[in-house]
Design a protein around this motif. Structure first.
Motif, PDB file in Angstrom:
ATOM      1  N   GLU A  73       0.827  -1.214   0.000  1.00 26.20           N
ATOM      2  CA  GLU A  73       0.000   0.000   0.000  1.00 26.20           C
ATOM      3  C   GLU A  73       0.859   1.261   0.000  1.00 26.20           C
ATOM      4  O   GLU A  73       0.466   2.291  -0.568  1.00 26.20           O
ATOM      5  CB  GLU A  73      -0.923   0.012   1.226  1.00 26.20           C
ATOM      6  N   THR A  74       2.014   1.182   0.648  1.00 21.86           N
ATOM      7  CA  THR A  74       2.921   2.337   0.678  1.00 21.86           C
ATOM      8  C   THR A  74       3.526   2.569  -0.695  1.00 21.86           C
ATOM      9  O   THR A  74       3.526   3.697  -1.211  1.00 21.86           O
ATOM     10  CB  THR A  74       4.026   2.110   1.724  1.00 21.86           C
ATOM     11  N   LEU A  75       4.028   1.511  -1.310  1.00 25.93           N
ATOM     12  CA  LEU A  75       4.634   1.638  -2.641  1.00 25.93           C
ATOM     13  C   LEU A  75       3.613   2.082  -3.683  1.00 25.93           C
ATOM     14  O   LEU A  75       3.965   2.750  -4.663  1.00 25.93           O
ATOM     15  CB  LEU A  75       5.267   0.314  -3.049  1.00 25.93           C
ATOM     16  N   ALA A  76       2.337   1.751  -3.469  1.00 26.54           N
ATOM     17  CA  ALA A  76       1.287   2.124  -4.420  1.00 26.54           C
ATOM     18  C   ALA A  76       1.057   3.631  -4.479  1.00 26.54           C
ATOM     19  O   ALA A  76       0.428   4.132  -5.423  1.00 26.54           O
ATOM     20  CB  ALA A  76      -0.014   1.409  -4.061  1.00 26.54           C
ATOM     21  N   VAL A  77       1.557   4.360  -3.494  1.00 25.66           N
ATOM     22  CA  VAL A  77       1.395   5.823  -3.491  1.00 25.66           C
ATOM     23  C   VAL A  77       2.281   6.477  -4.558  1.00 25.66           C
ATOM     24  O   VAL A  77       1.939   7.528  -5.103  1.00 25.66           O
ATOM     25  CB  VAL A  77       1.724   6.400  -2.094  1.00 25.66           C
ATOM     26  N   LEU A  78       3.409   5.858  -4.881  1.00 28.12           N
ATOM     27  CA  LEU A  78       4.364   6.467  -5.821  1.00 28.12           C
ATOM     28  C   LEU A  78       3.757   6.775  -7.191  1.00 28.12           C
ATOM     29  O   LEU A  78       3.867   7.919  -7.668  1.00 28.12           O
ATOM     30  CB  LEU A  78       5.608   5.583  -5.962  1.00 28.12           C
TER      31      LEU A  78
END
Length: 242
Positions: A73-78
């Motif tokens: 979910e964190t990497l999906a913000v990029l």
């Protein structure tokens, strides 16, 4: 219930806080043209700063640390930052050989064995990549807020790190309600984990959701004493244990 519905409650002086934060970002860009970066954790506070930078087209670079153990979910913000603001985020990763050596010597669960090993893991996965992010910079911006923890209760708007670089904390006096009111107001993209009761998000092995009434950073390194809950990114080296 989403994080916006749960938390978006502005302070009485919200507008002045936004103006002050924007002024500080503009000051950073003017004083250090081409030499200032937002150290973006991809959490709510840093997405507010990303929006201010993108919305007002400020010449401040965005950088983040991909530790190799972040939530999906964190990497999906990029890509959402790229799509929304047209800004490419600089991604800094740990030296693979150093990670392999550390895991080979101490195991995948070393962070649970002792504070020293956990901080060593942070050193390999976070501090070394951060040093590369800041190597050619004279200043950096963070989303630190005084409300986040007792350790951060006196965060100034402007400070210096242990290398003499200027460190700007434009949201120092913002409340959690202010952060989410801004996100709601401007439809800012944010980490989906915030909707799952993760107020403070780090590496997956070291972050959990919190329960009602728990402190803001209770989900970070929850097995450790409260006084130890920093990875070193925002602790001057003189204050770190040997």
């Amino acid at each position: 219930m989403s994080a916006i519905e749960l938390h978006a409650r502005p302070s009485a002086d919200f507008e002045s806080k936004v103006a002050r934060a924007l002024d500080l970002l503009r000051d950073a860009a003017e004083r250090f043209p081409g030499r200032v970066v937002l150290a973006n954790s991809l959490g709510a506070e840093d997405m507010v700063l990303t929006d201010l930078i993108g919305r007002h087209q400020l010449p401040i670079a965005l950088g983040t640390l991909d530790t190799g153990v972040l939530h999906a979910e964190t990497l999906a913000v990029l890509p959402r930052i790229r799509e929304r603001y047209g800004i490419e985020v600089e991604v800094y990763r740990p030296v693979q050989e150093a990670v392999i050596e550390f895991v080979g010597r101490h195991g995948e669960r070393a962070m649970y064995e002792s504070v020293q090993l956990r901080k060593s893991c942070c050193g390999v996965r976070k501090l070394e990549p951060l040093s590369r992010m800041l190597a050619q910079r004279d200043a950096w911006v963070t989303g630190m807020r005084r409300e986040q923890s007792d350790n951060r209760g006196s965060v100034p708007f402007e400070d210096q790190d242990d290398k003499g670089r200027v460190k700007f904390n434009p949201l120092a006096d913002w409340s959690w309600g202010d952060v989410w009111h801004y996100i709601k107001l401007h439809d800012v993209p944010y980490n989906a984990l915030h909707d799952q009761f993760f107020p403070s998000i780090g590496c997956a092995p070291c972050t959990r959701a919190i329960s009602l009434g728990e402190p803001f950073r209770a989900g970070r390194w929850w097995w450790e004493d409260e006084s130890a809950k920093e990875c070193g990114l925002h602790v001057k080296q003189s204050a770190l244990p040997a």
